[in-house]
Design an enzyme around this catalytic site. Structure first.
Site, PDB file in Angstrom:
ATOM      1  N   HIS A 445       2.634  -5.187 -31.803  1.00 48.61           N
ATOM      2  CA  HIS A 445       2.161  -5.669 -33.102  1.00 48.61           C
ATOM      3  C   HIS A 445       2.242  -4.576 -34.066  1.00 48.61           C
ATOM      4  O   HIS A 445       2.341  -4.974 -35.375  1.00 48.61           O
ATOM      5  CB  HIS A 445       0.600  -5.887 -32.586  1.00 48.61           C
ATOM      6  CG  HIS A 445       0.174  -7.001 -32.154  1.00 48.61           C
ATOM      7  ND1 HIS A 445      -0.924  -7.349 -31.242  1.00 48.61           N
ATOM      8  CD2 HIS A 445       0.621  -8.264 -32.662  1.00 48.61           C
ATOM      9  CE1 HIS A 445      -0.808  -8.695 -30.990  1.00 48.61           C
ATOM     10  NE2 HIS A 445       0.011  -9.382 -31.988  1.00 48.61           N
ATOM     11  N   CYS A 747      14.600 -27.116 -46.197  1.00 46.12           N
ATOM     12  CA  CYS A 747      13.365 -26.578 -45.616  1.00 46.12           C
ATOM     13  C   CYS A 747      13.547 -25.636 -44.500  1.00 46.12           C
ATOM     14  O   CYS A 747      12.742 -24.909 -43.897  1.00 46.12           O
ATOM     15  CB  CYS A 747      12.422 -27.602 -45.478  1.00 46.12           C
ATOM     16  SG  CYS A 747      12.558 -28.812 -44.460  1.00 46.12           S
TER      17      CYS A 747
END
Length: 819
Positions: A445, A747
């Site tokens: 993290h 996209c």
């Protein structure tokens, strides 16, 4: 409707749950009811019913009456730590009992001395159960009225409350039971009235605890037994089995594409890139002080201290998790860790055994972290740091100490053995040029936080980094994965030139802000954002996005037991539109199936789900789901700026069917409807689809996958998957040509690739939808080129034979046109 009264099961003082010295009961997390501070030593049955369960520690029992009302009676607070001492069960699971029958006898004196409190909560649960009156704030004797209940009856007096189901399954998850599917299991169970365990060999883990599930170490092919009990046992069993037996090959990031071997400078220390970028600065070691526990002052005082510490950290994590961005997500995960019942139970047990509160929480999180570190899956092992982080934060809160971060001079290269997320959050990021760690991993993290903050990071540098002293000049290369102490003047000059060039480009990009952009010869190109939430949309608005080119709605549908209703969907979509006021928001209809299963949709198991029931095919097969989503969108207040995009369209008929549903639901209402071009069939048939569409949007990730027959989740072929392959580019060119006057956007990931975007514009794409963090850079890229030059560049790319050749051409084009 029926009404009946529960009697007091034990003599004592009846009190509201809010007065119980345990937040789980006091805050109603366990359920509704009241509590009794006992003066007697025997727990009796408050009604006629059946014994469902008796806890192994014999301090808690659950009953069910004939109307399906479930009762939990929990003798004492933290009494589980007594380990059966002083408790005698007088009944067994499955026994039928009458009102007033004795259930459990206990040693009240022992309970008062060894438990946090003798207070006994009486909890009521069950569908359609309302507590009409509670007889509290008084002394009660066994048999006195305690609670008056109102129950909705269905006429069916049978009860499934005691249902038990088991199933043997084989784990089909490609990467085993890692953090993501474990979280899905916990989320699915949380929404159901059932308990469940997973068993493998001699090990058992509660399905309510992601940490316990990860500790099982289940790998692909592991045999495991699921046990479920309760009214929703069958549903829980199906939900857990679906998670374990549905391959999720695309859940993990694809393996890195092979790069040329990097020749390191003499004296460089090689590590692993965790966050990209180049940094020059001065080394500064961060030596963290671990909390030092004190001796226990007694179990009662230490339990109270533990709860105070947990509550303090819970409040801080709630504040940390309330923001936006990656840090908020990390601290939301830390809140889940702190809420894990296995962590708290283990810490309380240590306190009861004589540990102080701080020592108990540190030892508990260390033990659980060691279990994760033993995993063969690096991503699971790296989550151990989060456990340690949570434990240290609670210990500091208990002790009243802090692990304050030092003040850092600008341009610091921070060196540390390891770095926890909370420590990173406390640092002055503006002063840090780069981070180098002895240990750590690229998917931890803290690495995610560093990359999000734009701070280059290199990890796993091992003991060689220990030889670098404070105040040593240092070069950190997060792209190549190394650090160099005391670099030469030539190395410094070259690195400084690269850093200055990148800094100037970023400044130009930020300066564009919210302005619309054009090529140098005046062709307007819209730069929109791909979003998955209102927070993403807010980030995109701040970055100057021209709108949202892709709102992924599946975030509402996945990792839950039931589909979101129309009101929930409308609220979520409206929040995104509010974050991008007055700008177009393209809402993609539900895109599940394949690598994104939703168990409650009951989709069939498929040998090749990528070619099966997914995208629009799911919506057309489930018109109730389609109608609910379309109705939610049609009820938005700013309908003029809303657009609907249909995923995985392969033929014009599919888009026409969605258009017909819109007409049926809202006759006379026009909302822009578009199709995603994700298959070769859709690209070649773009002219046919465009007849029913207001716009087309190319999903380059899937288009590349289907064109090149290369599964993104298959490591053996993933390196072949490149959207700049000439075959993919030719299909994009065909789409733009065949679409005619219907506008075309991209996209997929190709739009955010700085080497690909100029080619896309040259092929005819006029809207690029990219991650929010790429908005400014993409706008800057648009303004740097003339359309005629991009068209020539694109045609040259179409004539090449491989993706490698196209990328070489694109790099040369970028270098020749660099400012």
């Amino acid at each position: 409707m029926s009404e009946f009264t529960l009697i007091a099961p034990i003599a004592g003082w009846a009190m509201p749950l809010t007065e119980v010295a345990d937040p789980a009961f006091a805050q109603g997390m366990v359920g509704q009811g009241l509590a009794i501070e006992p003066t007697g030593d025997t727990l009796h049955s408050p009604c006629d019913g059946q014994v469902l369960t008796i806890h192994a520690a014999r301090h808690a029992i659950t009953l069910c009456d004939a109307n399906g009302v479930e009762l939990l009676m929990h003798i004492g607070i933290d009494s589980v730590a007594l380990g059966r001492d002083g408790f005698t069960a007088l009944v067994a699971p499955g026994d039928r009992v009458k009102t007033g029958d004795p259930l459990i006898r206990f040693d009240l004196d022992l309970l008062v001395m060894r438990a946090q409190a003798a207070t006994t909560p009486i909890i009521v649960a069950g569908d359609g159960v309302t507590i009409v009156e509670r007889f509290t704030d008084r002394l009660v004797a066994v048999g006195d009225p305690l609670m008056r209940l109102l129950v909705e009856t269905s006429g069916d007096t049978t009860t499934a409350s005691g249902e038990r189901h088991s199933r043997d399954v084989t784990v089909a998850l490609d990467h085993g039971l890692h953090a993501r599917p474990a979280g899905r299991i916990v989320a699915a169970l949380r929404a159901l009235d059932a308990s469940a365990n997973l068993r493998t060999g001699e090990h058992t883990a509660s399905a309510a605890s992601s940490i316990a599930l990860l500790g099982l170490g289940l790998s692909h092919g592991s045999a495991v037994t699921i046990d479920a009990e309760g009214p929703d046992a069958a549903v829980a069993l199906d939900a857990i089995a679906a998670v374990l037996t549905t391959p999720e090959a695309n859940a993990a990031p694809p393996p890195p594409v092979a790069r040329p071997v990097v020749t390191l400078p003499d004296g460089a220390i090689a590590g692993v890139c965790a966050a990209p970028g180049l940094a020059l600065g001065t080394a500064r070691w961060l030596r963290r002080a671990r909390p030092v526990p004190l001796a226990s002052t007694g179990a009662v005082a230490e339990r109270a201290a533990l709860y105070r510490g947990i509550a303090a950290v819970e409040a801080q994590l709630a504040a940390d998790a309330s923001g936006h961005g990656q840090a908020a997500g990390v601290f939301a995960a830390h809140r889940e860790i702190l809420a894990d019942p296995t962590l708290r139970t283990a810490a309380i047990a240590r306190v009861q055994a004589g540990d102080s509160a701080a020592a108990a929480i540190l030892a508990t999180t260390d033990d659980q972290a060691a279990t994760l570190r033993a995993s063969a899956d690096a991503r699971i092992a790296e989550r151990a740091d989060d456990l340690v982080d949570v434990g240290e934060r609670v210990a500091h809160a208990i002790l009243g100490t802090s692990d304050a971060m030092p003040s850092l001079a600008a341009g610091t290269i921070l060196l540390a053995g390891d770095l926890l997320p909370s420590h990173f959050a406390a640092l002055d990021a503006a002063s840090i040029a780069g981070i180098a760690l002895v240990r750590g991993g690229p998917t931890a993290h803290v690495a995610i936080l560093s990359a999000g903050a734009g701070i280059p990071m290199v990890v796993a540098l091992r003991n060689a980094l220990e030889d670098v002293a404070d105040d040593t000049p240092m070069l950190l290369d997060g792209d190549a994965g190394y650090v160099l102490a005391s670099p030469s003047a030539d190395v410094i000059t070259a690195a400084r030139a690269t850093i200055d060039r990148r800094t100037a480009a970023e400044a130009r990009a930020r300066a564009l802000g919210d302005a619309a952009v054009t090529t140098t010869d005046g062709t307007a190109i819209a730069v929109q954002a791909n979003c998955g939430s209102a927070a993403d949309a807010a980030t995109a608005q701040a970055a100057g996005a021209d709108g949202c080119g892709l709102l992924r709605t599946e975030f509402l549908f996945l990792d839950r037991a039931t589909a979101p209703d129309r009101a929930e969907q409308r609220c979520a979509y409206a929040a995104v539109m509010s974050a991008l006021p007055g700008k177009p928001v393209t809402i993609r209809l539900l895109d599940v199936g394949g690598d994104k299963p939703a168990p409650y949709l009951d989709l069939p198991a498929e040998e090749n789900p990528a070619l099966g029931l997914r995208g629009v095919r799911v919506s057309l097969a489930r018109p109730d789901v389609l109608d609910a989503q379309l109705t939610a969108i049609l009820s938005l207040p700013d309908l003029a700026h809303a657009r609907i995009m249909v995923p995985m369209v392969a033929s014009a008929d599919e888009l026409a069917a969605v258009r017909a549903a819109l007409t049926r639901l809202a006759p006379g209402t026009h909302i822009q409807l578009g199709a995603m071009i994700e298959t070769p069939a859709a690209a070649i048939g773009a002219d046919l689809i465009a007849r029913h569409a207001d716009f087309l949007s190319i999903g380059s990730n899937d288009l590349a996958q289907y064109t090149l027959a290369a599964d993104r989740g298959n490591a053996s072929v993933a390196a072949m998957l490149d959207g700049l392959h000439p075959a993919v580019l030719r299909l994009i060119a065909e789409t733009c040509t065949r679409a005619g006057s219907t506008p075309v956007s991209v996209c997929g990931g190709l739009a955010a690739d700085p080497l690909a975007a100029p080619i896309l514009i040259g092929l005819g794409v006029r809207t690029l939808s990219v991650p929010p963090g790429r908005i400014a850079a993409t706008k800057a890229l648009v303004t740097a080129h003339a359309l005629f030059a991009l068209r020539t560049h694109a045609q040259q790319a179409l004539a090449l034979a491989s993706a490698a050749e196209v990328r070489a051409l694109a790099r040369r084009f970028a270098e020749e046109n660099a400012a």
